[in-house]
Design a protein around this motif. Sequence first.
Motif, PDB file in Angstrom:
ATOM      1  N   ALA A 184      97.287  34.159   3.066  1.00 45.57           N
ATOM      2  CA  ALA A 184      97.295  34.556   4.708  1.00 45.57           C
ATOM      3  C   ALA A 184      99.012  33.717   5.218  1.00 45.57           C
ATOM      4  O   ALA A 184      99.615  34.197   5.414  1.00 45.57           O
ATOM      5  N   GLY A 185     100.042  32.820   4.505  1.00 43.58           N
ATOM      6  CA  GLY A 185     101.355  32.430   4.477  1.00 43.58           C
ATOM      7  C   GLY A 185     101.632  33.785   4.288  1.00 43.58           C
ATOM      8  O   GLY A 185     103.110  33.574   4.894  1.00 43.58           O
ATOM      9  N   MET A 186     101.841  33.949   2.779  1.00 45.46           N
ATOM     10  CA  MET A 186     102.615  35.217   2.371  1.00 45.46           C
ATOM     11  C   MET A 186     103.138  35.670   2.715  1.00 45.46           C
ATOM     12  O   MET A 186     104.442  36.549   3.370  1.00 45.46           O
ATOM     13  N   LEU A 187     101.076  36.540   3.599  1.00 49.77           N
ATOM     14  CA  LEU A 187     101.116  37.641   4.560  1.00 49.77           C
ATOM     15  C   LEU A 187     102.582  37.349   5.826  1.00 49.77           C
ATOM     16  O   LEU A 187     103.258  38.399   6.716  1.00 49.77           O
ATOM     17  N   ALA A 188     101.830  36.011   6.522  1.00 49.27           N
ATOM     18  CA  ALA A 188     103.198  35.803   7.680  1.00 49.27           C
ATOM     19  C   ALA A 188     103.867  35.183   7.635  1.00 49.27           C
ATOM     20  O   ALA A 188     105.284  36.154   8.530  1.00 49.27           O
ATOM     21  N   ALA A 189     104.336  35.574   6.502  1.00 48.39           N
ATOM     22  CA  ALA A 189     106.057  35.627   6.527  1.00 48.39           C
ATOM     23  C   ALA A 189     106.901  36.421   6.355  1.00 48.39           C
ATOM     24  O   ALA A 189     107.944  36.754   5.358  1.00 48.39           O
ATOM     25  N   GLY A 190     105.962  38.076   5.854  1.00 46.81           N
ATOM     26  CA  GLY A 190     106.228  38.916   5.748  1.00 46.81           C
ATOM     27  C   GLY A 190     106.233  39.740   4.233  1.00 46.81           C
ATOM     28  O   GLY A 190     106.887  40.752   4.411  1.00 46.81           O
ATOM     29  N   VAL A 191     106.163  39.327   3.809  1.00 45.46           N
ATOM     30  CA  VAL A 191     105.919  39.951   2.240  1.00 45.46           C
ATOM     31  C   VAL A 191     104.544  40.829   1.966  1.00 45.46           C
ATOM     32  O   VAL A 191     103.999  40.941   2.719  1.00 45.46           O
ATOM     33  N   PRO A 192     105.564  42.080   1.958  1.00 41.10           N
ATOM     34  CA  PRO A 192     104.907  43.267   2.182  1.00 41.10           C
ATOM     35  C   PRO A 192     103.118  43.404   1.430  1.00 41.10           C
ATOM     36  O   PRO A 192     103.149  42.532   0.174  1.00 41.10           O
ATOM     37  N   ILE A 193     102.170  43.984   1.784  1.00 35.94           N
ATOM     38  CA  ILE A 193     100.954  43.287   1.019  1.00 35.94           C
ATOM     39  C   ILE A 193     101.222  44.253  -0.037  1.00 35.94           C
ATOM     40  O   ILE A 193      99.991  43.365  -0.961  1.00 35.94           O
TER      41      ILE A 193
END
Length: 278
Positions: free
Chosen positions: A151-160
């Motif tokens: 969730a943190g990676m997605l919140a940081a903008g890492v592409p799914i």
Amino acid sequence: MPATHRGVTLVRRIVTLLTDFGTSDGYVGQMKGAILQRSGDCQLVDITHEIPPQNVGLAARALGSSWKHFPVGTVHLAVVDPGVGTDRDILAATVAGHFFVAPNNGLLSAIIEARPADEADRRIISVDVDRFFDSPTSNTFHGRDIMGPVAGMLAAGVPIAQLGEPFTGQLIELPSLVVGVDAEGVRTEVAAIDHFGNCSLATTFEFESWFATKRRVRAQLPSSTESVYLEVCRTYGQQPAGANVLLTGSQGEIEIAVVNGNAAEKFQLSVGDSVTLA
């Protein structure tokens, strides 16, 4: 200068949290810490941590009634995970511009399947745990050690798409609640009970159509051999304190309530109880 990850400019997003952890232990705080390690300036919003332990059905309902109230781009992390530590998939999904992270145990099936399979931004990824989480992880706390970081990676903008491979397995579905409507009335069940003791009933279009024609309803409840009469109203204030009422609640479902009282306590109702209305 904005932070980057693999050439991607990172952004600030909202992350919602929904769990059965309660708040008497440090579990929620530990999971938040894991999120913030990957996205230090994201905004964390608690939907609830008071889902009854292991109750995936109520968790799915709470998530399903909450996510649309947040802005597009929000990351929704839901951890009610009776199968923690097993080989069940951990999913990252995007639906209608929102991101979701949860185990594949029924938490996300209704949200995902409500959207067309060919919708441009609908994607489901099976998280590659081995690729992203090299350090030892707890066998009993994937919320902190896997799903929180995702969730943190997605919140940081890492592409799914960078989090794993497209999910090709079977989405676990939850059993459908029982609702029957015929000439004699409605047979339904208590689907949820809120903090006020209002009892939401499993609701279908046919039930709503039947309800719309009524002014007063006779209810047969498990706790009593005698019928209980419910006044149909639009809002609680239309009836005096202590009145038994039937109305459409804020979550869009028909509910049994007691004005300024607690229907669950008064009628000894629990989630799953059968209710017959005529």
